[in-house]
Design a protein around this motif. Structure first.
Motif, PDB file in Angstrom:
ATOM      1  N   LEU A 169       0.832  -1.207   0.000  1.00 46.81           N
ATOM      2  CA  LEU A 169       0.000   0.000   0.000  1.00 46.81           C
ATOM      3  C   LEU A 169       0.864   1.253   0.000  1.00 46.81           C
ATOM      4  N   ALA A 170       1.886   1.262   0.859  1.00 47.85           N
ATOM      5  CA  ALA A 170       2.753   2.437   0.955  1.00 47.85           C
ATOM      6  C   ALA A 170       3.451   2.718  -0.374  1.00 47.85           C
ATOM      7  N   VAL A 171       3.983   1.685  -1.016  1.00 52.92           N
ATOM      8  CA  VAL A 171       4.671   1.858  -2.299  1.00 52.92           C
ATOM      9  C   VAL A 171       3.717   2.401  -3.358  1.00 52.92           C
ATOM     10  N   MET A 172       2.515   1.820  -3.433  1.00 52.46           N
ATOM     11  CA  MET A 172       1.543   2.261  -4.436  1.00 52.46           C
ATOM     12  C   MET A 172       1.068   3.690  -4.163  1.00 52.46           C
ATOM     13  N   TYR A 173       0.842   4.027  -2.893  1.00 46.56           N
ATOM     14  CA  TYR A 173       0.392   5.378  -2.551  1.00 46.56           C
ATOM     15  C   TYR A 173       1.436   6.429  -2.932  1.00 46.56           C
ATOM     16  N   ILE A 174       2.694   6.125  -2.646  1.00 41.15           N
ATOM     17  CA  ILE A 174       3.766   7.070  -2.994  1.00 41.15           C
ATOM     18  C   ILE A 174       3.853   7.226  -4.512  1.00 41.15           C
ATOM     19  N   GLY A 175       3.789   6.109  -5.227  1.00 42.79           N
ATOM     20  CA  GLY A 175       3.840   6.166  -6.684  1.00 42.79           C
ATOM     21  C   GLY A 175       2.676   6.945  -7.273  1.00 42.79           C
ATOM     22  N   LEU A 176       1.474   6.731  -6.766  1.00 45.91           N
ATOM     23  CA  LEU A 176       0.296   7.442  -7.258  1.00 45.91           C
ATOM     24  C   LEU A 176       0.371   8.930  -6.935  1.00 45.91           C
ATOM     25  N   ALA A 177       0.911   9.262  -5.753  1.00 45.35           N
ATOM     26  CA  ALA A 177       1.080  10.675  -5.400  1.00 45.35           C
ATOM     27  C   ALA A 177       2.064  11.359  -6.345  1.00 45.35           C
ATOM     28  N   ILE A 178       3.109  10.633  -6.734  1.00 43.06           N
ATOM     29  CA  ILE A 178       4.077  11.181  -7.696  1.00 43.06           C
ATOM     30  C   ILE A 178       3.406  11.438  -9.043  1.00 43.06           C
ATOM     31  N   ILE A 179       2.517  10.514  -9.461  1.00 42.33           N
ATOM     32  CA  ILE A 179       1.747  10.763 -10.687  1.00 42.33           C
ATOM     33  C   ILE A 179       0.974  12.077 -10.553  1.00 42.33           C
ATOM     34  N   GLY A 180       0.368  12.287  -9.398  1.00 44.03           N
ATOM     35  CA  GLY A 180      -0.403  13.502  -9.166  1.00 44.03           C
ATOM     36  C   GLY A 180       0.414  14.764  -9.356  1.00 44.03           C
ATOM     37  N   THR A 181       1.666  14.742  -8.894  1.00 44.84           N
ATOM     38  CA  THR A 181       2.517  15.931  -9.042  1.00 44.84           C
ATOM     39  C   THR A 181       2.804  16.236 -10.511  1.00 44.84           C
ATOM     40  N   ARG A 182       2.770  15.220 -11.346  1.00 47.41           N
ATOM     41  CA  ARG A 182       3.058  15.401 -12.764  1.00 47.41           C
ATOM     42  C   ARG A 182       1.813  15.730 -13.594  1.00 47.41           C
ATOM     43  N   MET A 183       0.642  15.646 -12.960  1.00 48.40           N
ATOM     44  CA  MET A 183      -0.608  15.952 -13.655  1.00 48.40           C
ATOM     45  C   MET A 183      -1.084  17.385 -13.420  1.00 48.40           C
ATOM     46  N   VAL A 184      -0.340  18.148 -12.617  1.00 46.58           N
ATOM     47  CA  VAL A 184      -0.751  19.519 -12.294  1.00 46.58           C
ATOM     48  C   VAL A 184      -1.013  20.377 -13.537  1.00 46.58           C
ATOM     49  N   PRO A 185      -0.174  20.334 -14.581  1.00 45.60           N
ATOM     50  CA  PRO A 185      -0.426  21.171 -15.773  1.00 45.60           C
ATOM     51  C   PRO A 185      -1.755  20.869 -16.464  1.00 45.60           C
ATOM     52  N   PHE A 186      -2.284  19.656 -16.276  1.00 44.82           N
ATOM     53  CA  PHE A 186      -3.550  19.290 -16.919  1.00 44.82           C
ATOM     54  C   PHE A 186      -4.766  19.770 -16.121  1.00 44.82           C
ATOM     55  N   GLU A 187      -4.524  20.277 -14.891  1.00 40.61           N
ATOM     56  CA  GLU A 187      -5.566  20.818 -14.019  1.00 40.61           C
ATOM     57  C   GLU A 187      -6.743  19.848 -13.832  1.00 40.61           C
ATOM     58  N   PRO A 188      -6.470  18.635 -13.376  1.00 40.18           N
ATOM     59  CA  PRO A 188      -7.568  17.678 -13.152  1.00 40.18           C
ATOM     60  C   PRO A 188      -8.419  18.112 -11.963  1.00 40.18           C
ATOM     61  N   SER A 189      -9.703  17.812 -12.022  1.00 42.08           N
ATOM     62  CA  SER A 189     -10.610  18.205 -10.932  1.00 42.08           C
ATOM     63  C   SER A 189     -10.686  17.145  -9.843  1.00 42.08           C
ATOM     64  N   ASN A 190     -10.252  15.923 -10.141  1.00 46.05           N
ATOM     65  CA  ASN A 190     -10.263  14.861  -9.134  1.00 46.05           C
ATOM     66  C   ASN A 190      -9.233  13.796  -9.510  1.00 46.05           C
ATOM     67  N   GLY A 191      -9.025  12.867  -8.602  1.00 43.36           N
ATOM     68  CA  GLY A 191      -8.010  11.844  -8.819  1.00 43.36           C
ATOM     69  C   GLY A 191      -8.316  10.917  -9.978  1.00 43.36           C
ATOM     70  N   ALA A 192      -9.590  10.583 -10.162  1.00 48.55           N
ATOM     71  CA  ALA A 192      -9.958   9.707 -11.274  1.00 48.55           C
ATOM     72  C   ALA A 192      -9.627  10.358 -12.609  1.00 48.55           C
ATOM     73  N   GLU A 193      -9.916  11.658 -12.723  1.00 51.35           N
ATOM     74  CA  GLU A 193      -9.613  12.372 -13.957  1.00 51.35           C
ATOM     75  C   GLU A 193      -8.109  12.439 -14.190  1.00 51.35           C
ATOM     76  N   ALA A 194      -7.343  12.659 -13.120  1.00 46.52           N
ATOM     77  CA  ALA A 194      -5.885  12.726 -13.251  1.00 46.52           C
ATOM     78  C   ALA A 194      -5.320  11.407 -13.763  1.00 46.52           C
ATOM     79  N   LEU A 195      -5.800  10.281 -13.212  1.00 46.13           N
ATOM     80  CA  LEU A 195      -5.318   8.974 -13.659  1.00 46.13           C
ATOM     81  C   LEU A 195      -5.763   8.666 -15.088  1.00 46.13           C
ATOM     82  N   ALA A 196      -6.975   9.074 -15.423  1.00 50.41           N
ATOM     83  CA  ALA A 196      -7.464   8.859 -16.785  1.00 50.41           C
ATOM     84  C   ALA A 196      -6.619   9.642 -17.791  1.00 50.41           C
ATOM     85  N   ILE A 197      -6.266  10.877 -17.434  1.00 51.78           N
ATOM     86  CA  ILE A 197      -5.415  11.696 -18.312  1.00 51.78           C
ATOM     87  C   ILE A 197      -4.055  11.032 -18.482  1.00 51.78           C
TER      88      ILE A 197
END
Length: 453
Positions: A245-273
């Motif tokens: 869980l810890a490894v996956m959470y850290i990895g997913l959070a890192i994805i989030g930092t790289r999705m900032v330019p796309f301005e996602p409104s929620n986590g599902a949208e960020a992952l879909a992008i």
């Protein structure tokens, strides 16, 4: 190959993998992503806070459940026979067929199926067909209590992990890190905000629910024939699940930092992008499969655990009948009136979560103290439950807003944790009473000492 599958290490590994998959639902997939999007340069303290309540607390919950051979039913009885019974029934209903199971089905439909079929074609009929297929799969996976953990841990979890790793590694390689300022909620106290995000995953409740499944599965293995071995095996499975869980959470959070330019409104949208950008629009099914597997494994675990619990209350009902009841009720609620149920269950979770946290921490402490903690369990959880009743009422709606000034006056009241300070006072009082009156009220239970030996 057969010898390896029968080895103690293999059993523990598969059990830990299955436990990870049961924890890892759709919410666990999107929460850490949004932490990455919103925390910005404050990501490190924010994700550490999230790991505290989103990983450490559930792992402690598994260890706490392992202190009794009956899992949550055993440790819940320590707060009193009837309070414990009411508490466990509410837990298994709210995390089972009345809310969590139908919820993961509808969430997987919205996140996995709708993007593929198109929002304009999504309707009640497509939801009906999807949830029917979803629960048929859940039914067959949950039907055999001895084999469903093995099927999850051997097949479903590796598939989920491989897809997640492809997404995480691909995003890290393709998208550059984007330094960004944290949003207002993360700017002032990122650790506390992350802590609350992990708190709201409600995985500590799930830990007590899944504990009964893990304990039962290990008891059927030739390698875990004593109480001490079951305790160690359950705790080890919890640690394996927590590490993943810890490894996956850290990895997913890192994805989030790289999705900032796309301005996602929620986590599902960020992952879909991220999925579309990595694999192309025609590969949207990859993201959908990740969501489907995450929701499926959680649903299978919840149906299995809840069925197993209610069979102890209604021993004349067979496993087949109980699984049928769970899948049919969940299927009906997924299609009819689930949002109305949410209005009831959300306050219920506000009520039971403080009790869960108190029981978990006292059960961990109870491992290391001599004798039995009696009043410590009761006074602490009763006080927490009393305050939590008002927290639950406040969460219902505006009609109970008058409670806010009183709850906010307590430490952490403004973040819906007003129960913590009064419960801590109750813990001290209970510990003092157990120390003074121990010889009079301790009922020596060899189970505790054998399990923790």
């Amino acid at each position: 190959m057969k010898a390896m599958r029968n080895s103690r290490t293999y059993v523990l590994l598969v059990t830990g993998l299955a436990l990870f998959a049961m924890f890892f639902g759709a919410g666990n997939l999107i929460f850490p992503v949004m932490i990455g999007v919103n925390a910005g340069e404050s990501l490190t303290p924010a994700i550490l806070g999230f790991l505290g309540t989103g990983v450490l607390l559930p792992v402690l919950g598994i260890v706490a459940a392992a202190t009794s051979q009956e899992g949550v039913t055993g440790i819940a009885s320590r707060i009193g026979k009837y309070p414990g019974l009411i508490f466990t029934v509410i837990i298994f209903l709210s995390t089972g067929m009345l809310y969590a199971i139908p919820r993961v089905a509808t969430v997987s439909y919205e996140m996995a199926a709708v993007p593929l079929i198109g929002a304009d074609r999504a309707n009640g009929t497509t939801l009906l067909l999807y949830t029917a297929a979803f629960f048929v799969v859940v039914f067959f996976f949950a039907l055999n209590p001895k084999g469903f953990l093995d099927r999850i841990g051997t097949w479903l979890t590796p598939a989920l992990l491989i897809l997640l790793l492809i997404l995480i590694v691909g995003a890290v390689i393709k998208f550059p890190a984007v330094p960004s300022a944290p949003t207002q909620e993360y700017a002032g106290s990122p650790f506390a905000t992350g802590l609350l995000q992990g708190y709201f995953t409600m995985d500590a409740i799930a830990a007590l629910v899944f504990g009964i499944v893990i304990i039962s599965a290990l008891q059927h293995s030739d390698h875990f024939q004593t109480k001490n071995k079951v305790f160690v095996g359950t705790a080890t499975a919890g640690l394996i699940a927590g590490a993943l869980l810890a490894v996956m959470y850290i990895g997913l959070a890192i994805i989030g930092t790289r999705m900032v330019p796309f301005e996602p409104s929620n986590g599902a949208e960020a992952l879909a992008i991220a999925s579309v950008e990595l694999f192309g629009p025609d590969k949207q099914a990859i993201f959908g499969l990740i969501v489907f597997l995450a929701c499926l494994t959680t649903a299978v675990g919840l149906v299995g655990a809840s069925s197993q619990y209610f069979m102890t209350l209604f021993p004349r009902v067979t496993r087949l009948q109980m699984v049928v009841i769970h899948t049919l009720v969940s299927f009906a609620l997924a299609n009819l009136g689930l949002e109305a149920i949410l209005g009831i269950v959300a306050p219920v979770n506000q009520l039971i979560y403080p009790i869960v946290i108190c029981i978990v921490f006292i059960a961990i402490i109870d491992i290391f103290v001599p004798g039995e903690l009696y009043w410590t369990y009761r006074i602490t959880t009763w006080i927490a439950a009393f305050i939590a009743v008002f927290e639950a009422l406040r969460s219902i709606g505006e009609s109970f807003n008058w409670l806010s000034p009183y709850l906010d006056a307590l430490p952490l009241g403004s973040v819906q944790m007003a129960w913590t300070a009064p419960a801590l006072v109750g813990f001290v009082i209970g510990l003092v009473l157990d120390t003074i009156l121990g010889d009079q009220i301790w009922s020596k239970k060899p189970e505790k000492h054998e399990a923790a030996a």
